[in-house]
Write a protein that holds these residues in place. Structure first.
Motif, mmCIF file in Angstrom:
data_model
loop_
_atom_site.group_PDB
_atom_site.id
_atom_site.type_symbol
_atom_site.label_atom_id
_atom_site.label_comp_id
_atom_site.label_asym_id
_atom_site.label_seq_id
_atom_site.Cartn_x
_atom_site.Cartn_y
_atom_site.Cartn_z
ATOM 1 N N UNK A 167 0.791 -1.216 0.000
ATOM 2 C CA UNK A 167 0.000 0.000 0.000
ATOM 3 C C UNK A 167 0.828 1.272 0.000
ATOM 4 N N UNK A 168 2.121 1.120 -0.043
ATOM 5 C CA UNK A 168 2.979 2.303 0.009
ATOM 6 C C UNK A 168 3.130 2.919 -1.384
ATOM 7 N N UNK A 169 3.196 4.241 -1.409
ATOM 8 C CA UNK A 169 3.421 4.949 -2.666
ATOM 9 C C UNK A 169 4.792 5.615 -2.596
ATOM 10 N N UNK A 170 5.720 5.102 -3.409
ATOM 11 C CA UNK A 170 7.086 5.626 -3.396
ATOM 12 C C UNK A 170 7.339 6.373 -4.695
ATOM 13 N N UNK A 171 7.739 7.618 -4.560
ATOM 14 C CA UNK A 171 8.055 8.399 -5.747
ATOM 15 C C UNK A 171 9.564 8.512 -5.870
ATOM 16 N N UNK A 172 10.070 8.223 -7.068
ATOM 17 C CA UNK A 172 11.507 8.319 -7.313
ATOM 18 C C UNK A 172 11.752 9.559 -8.159
ATOM 19 N N UNK A 173 12.571 10.456 -7.658
ATOM 20 C CA UNK A 173 12.891 11.656 -8.432
ATOM 21 C C UNK A 173 14.401 11.794 -8.544
ATOM 22 N N UNK A 174 14.807 12.686 -9.410
ATOM 23 C CA UNK A 174 16.229 12.903 -9.602
ATOM 24 C C UNK A 174 16.484 13.459 -10.984
ATOM 25 N N UNK A 175 17.677 14.009 -11.211
ATOM 26 C CA UNK A 175 17.973 14.569 -12.532
ATOM 27 C C UNK A 175 17.983 13.477 -13.595
ATOM 28 N N UNK A 176 17.866 13.878 -14.863
ATOM 29 C CA UNK A 176 17.847 12.869 -15.909
ATOM 30 C C UNK A 176 19.210 12.192 -15.980
ATOM 31 N N UNK A 177 19.181 10.892 -16.255
ATOM 32 C CA UNK A 177 20.417 10.137 -16.269
ATOM 33 C C UNK A 177 20.822 9.639 -14.888
ATOM 34 N N UNK A 178 19.942 9.827 -13.904
ATOM 35 C CA UNK A 178 20.305 9.420 -12.545
ATOM 36 C C UNK A 178 20.042 7.936 -12.314
ATOM 37 N N UNK A 179 19.379 7.287 -13.256
ATOM 38 C CA UNK A 179 19.142 5.846 -13.128
ATOM 39 C C UNK A 179 17.765 5.504 -12.594
ATOM 40 N N UNK A 180 16.883 6.505 -12.468
ATOM 41 C CA UNK A 180 15.591 6.223 -11.839
ATOM 42 C C UNK A 180 14.689 5.354 -12.724
ATOM 43 N N UNK A 181 14.699 5.621 -14.039
ATOM 44 C CA UNK A 181 13.908 4.767 -14.936
ATOM 45 C C UNK A 181 14.459 3.351 -14.950
ATOM 46 N N UNK A 182 15.771 3.247 -15.003
ATOM 47 C CA UNK A 182 16.408 1.923 -15.006
ATOM 48 C C UNK A 182 16.008 1.157 -13.752
ATOM 49 N N UNK A 183 16.054 1.854 -12.625
ATOM 50 C CA UNK A 183 15.663 1.228 -11.354
ATOM 51 C C UNK A 183 14.247 0.661 -11.473
ATOM 52 N N UNK A 184 13.347 1.493 -11.980
ATOM 53 C CA UNK A 184 11.944 1.100 -12.110
ATOM 54 C C UNK A 184 11.822 -0.139 -13.001
ATOM 55 N N UNK A 185 12.604 -0.156 -14.073
ATOM 56 C CA UNK A 185 12.482 -1.241 -15.047
ATOM 57 C C UNK A 185 13.166 -2.530 -14.602
ATOM 58 N N UNK A 186 14.040 -2.450 -13.610
ATOM 59 C CA UNK A 186 14.642 -3.697 -13.122
ATOM 60 C C UNK A 186 13.634 -4.504 -12.313
ATOM 61 N N UNK A 187 12.617 -3.821 -11.770
ATOM 62 C CA UNK A 187 11.723 -4.500 -10.832
ATOM 63 C C UNK A 187 10.903 -5.588 -11.529
ATOM 64 N N UNK A 188 10.593 -5.408 -12.829
ATOM 65 C CA UNK A 188 9.960 -6.534 -13.536
ATOM 66 C C UNK A 188 10.893 -7.097 -14.623
ATOM 67 N N UNK A 189 12.166 -6.847 -14.417
ATOM 68 C CA UNK A 189 13.235 -7.414 -15.256
ATOM 69 C C UNK A 189 13.146 -7.018 -16.729
ATOM 70 N N UNK A 190 12.603 -5.824 -16.997
ATOM 71 C CA UNK A 190 12.768 -5.287 -18.342
ATOM 72 C C UNK A 190 14.215 -4.848 -18.501
ATOM 73 N N UNK A 191 14.869 -4.569 -17.349
ATOM 74 C CA UNK A 191 16.321 -4.386 -17.332
ATOM 75 C C UNK A 191 16.889 -5.461 -16.413
ATOM 76 N N UNK A 192 17.952 -6.103 -16.860
ATOM 77 C CA UNK A 192 18.598 -7.084 -15.990
ATOM 78 C C UNK A 192 19.564 -6.358 -15.053
ATOM 79 N N UNK A 193 19.949 -7.039 -13.983
ATOM 80 C CA UNK A 193 20.914 -6.433 -13.070
ATOM 81 C C UNK A 193 22.187 -7.271 -13.050
#
Lengths: 280, 256
Positions: B38-64
């Motif tokens: 039930x938690x809502x976590x917002x990720x912010x940061x300058x572009x290129x900070x890796x926030x989209x990548x982070x988001x996409x690793x969670x369902x493995x659209x990006x591998x780690x």
């Protein structure tokens, strides 16, 4: 909101001076074209090619029945070759997109081979080499299989280009919903790729149809082969070739029109906002 | 709204020491993050900070490259049917909507529920229409995506993800490709989801939305999580200089 025509993409719309110049050039070009046509016909007339004896057998039903039979054989061979070529091309495309390297290399090699070898060479292979291996195949397959094989590599590449043109986001969206790779390919990517592929597929079909004129090599009685028989029996090379050329042109023109229609008829995917992007 | 996790309460999403490189670029540096139910976590940061990548690793659209990602305490599967099943439980909303462009909105909605969850077609359609109703695009159900506005497409995309009854939703810059007048309608749908108790990870540049809706703000820079805090605290008193600079830089234009 219709898509801009190629002319609109390339040039700005003409102003009054340009319009006058275009009109003038068009007029001159038309006159020159008419003159050229007149010279051609006159030259034929001077050489006696317009004499009735070269043309009157086209009034007989039997002539047209004979050409018609040839045409039917041509269409049968071309259609069969096209179906086989599309099937082979699809398999090679799937193979080239595989992650398993040996399959990928094998298919890449096949694509290069089929694209690189001239159709006529393949026909000789099926006509001369295969029988020496103790395998006998009929004239129909001796023309159909080489035509199919020589088109398959190009079709494989056309399919691959189509698949590559589908934005990667479509695949990601499918995967993120839990769809399997197979479902993503067949339900999402390939149906969209087809839209990009149809024009080049039909152009390739036209080439297949033209390749079937090699049928004379294997004595398969296609349109071209029957035309040759007519030429010998009526001693009328120019008239028969002209008529047969017109028949080929009409069929291929029809195919190209069909391709335009289909390309327009298939639904346009949203191009806006679907661009490939690198994640930040 | 700050949620204090009680001990023993398993996080829905948990990242432990996650690292990822693009060639020599270290895009995710030792990321650890857990998101409770039930938690809502917002990720912010300058572009290129890796926030989209982070988001996409969670369902493995990006591998780690290293580290661990747990969903409901279970490691994220690496491939095959298990991975697909897991992805089916986590909704994802993309910057570029990614509605299937050759299908109507309704077919977009029912494809995965009938194909993956094996719902009967009729039931899938009914549920789809209810969801489209909920996001306000029910009247567009039989149109192709290209015939919808960006805001409508994104709302339909959210509905499509919801149709899988996900236990968490990932939003990868959901409003960045939208015209300004359409951002509000999408954020409203997301606000509604948050209020209904959906677990959400949202990468966004919408600071007012982050402040209003999130339980926690995660600030990333250079591939690392620099700080995380409740939104009021973060926006009022960022602890790190980098976060302060970032907030300063996005506020600056408003002062002109």
């Amino acid at each position: 909101m219709s898509a801009p025509s190629i002319r609109e993409r390339l040039y700005e719309s003409p102003g009054p001076k340009t319009r006058r110049r275009i009109a003038a050039f068009t007029g001159v070009a038309l006159i020159l074209l008419g003159l050229l046509l007149f010279l051609i016909v006159r030259q034929f007339a001077l050489q006696g090619q317009l004499q009735p004896r070269y043309w009157d057998f086209f009034l007989k039903g039997s002539t047209w029945r004979y050409l018609g039979a040839g045409l039917l054989s041509t269409l049968k061979a071309a259609l069969t070759a096209a179906v086989i070529a599309i099937a082979l091309g699809f398999l090679m495309m799937r193979g080239k997109l595989r992650r398993f390297r040996p399959v990928r290399w094998l298919c890449a090699a096949l694509v290069e081979f089929t694209r690189g070898v001239p159709t006529l060479l393949l026909i000789y292979f099926f006509f001369l080499v295969i029988p020496r291996m103790g395998i006998t195949i009929g004239a129909f397959w001796r023309i159909t299989l080489p035509c199919a094989i020589s088109a398959s590599g190009i079709i494989a590449e056309a399919f691959r280009a189509g698949v590559n043109a589908v934005p990667v986001g479509q695949t990601e969206a499918g995967l993120s919903l839990g769809l399997s790779n197979l479902r993503v390919f067949y339900q999402i990517v390939f149906p969209q790729a087809i839209r990009f592929v149809i024009p080049s597929l039909i152009s390739e079909l036209v080439i297949v149809l033209k390749d079937t004129t090699f049928a004379y090599v294997v004595s398969y009685a296609d349109l071209m082969q029957n035309a040759k028989v007519l030429i010998t029996s009526h001693d009328s090379l120019v008239s028969v070739y002209l008529v047969v050329a017109v028949i080929y042109i009409l069929i291929n023109y029809g195919l190209n029109k069909l391709s335009d229609r289909m390309a327009r008829g298939t639904k346009k995917p949203a191009e806006a906002g679907q661009a490939k992007r690198r994640p930040a | 709204m700050t949620q204090i996790q009680t001990p023993g309460d398993k996080p829905v999403i948990e990242l432990k020491n996650v690292n990822k490189h693009y060639g020599s670029l270290h895009v995710l540096r030792d990321i650890s993050l857990s998101v409770g139910k039930g938690e809502v976590v917002v990720v912010i940061g300058p572009s290129g900070s890796g926030k989209s990548t982070l988001c996409r690793t969670i369902n493995r659209l990006e591998t780690i490259d290293s580290g661990e990602i747990l969903i409901d305490g279970v490691p994220l599967p690496q491939e095959g049917r298990e991975l697909a099943q897991l992805r089916a439980q986590i909704g994802m909303v993309f910057q570029s909507f990614n509605l299937f462009s050759h299908m109507t909105v309704l077919d977009n909605m029912t494809l995965a529920p009938t194909g993956v969850l094996k719902l009967p077609k009729k039931q899938a359609r009914e549920e789809a229409m209810q969801l489209l109703e909920r996001v306000g695009v029910a009247d567009q159900a039989h149109k192709l995506p290209a015939q919808l506005s960006g805001g409508q497409q994104q709302r339909a995309a959210i509905a499509r993800a919801l149709a899988m009854h996900p236990k968490a939703m990932l939003f990868d810059e959901p409003t960045s490709a939208l015209d300004p007048e359409m951002i509000g309608e999408v954020l409203n749908v997301m606000t509604g989801l948050a209020q209904d108790g959906m677990t959400m990870v949202i990468v966004t540049h919408e600071m007012n939305f982050a402040r209003r809706v999130s339980d926690r703000v995660v600030f990333m820079d250079g591939g690392s999580i620099v700080e995380q805090d409740a939104p009021e605290a973060f926006f009022a008193h960022p602890k790190s200089q980098r976060a302060a600079d970032f907030l300063q830089s996005i506020r600056a234009p408003e002062k002109l």
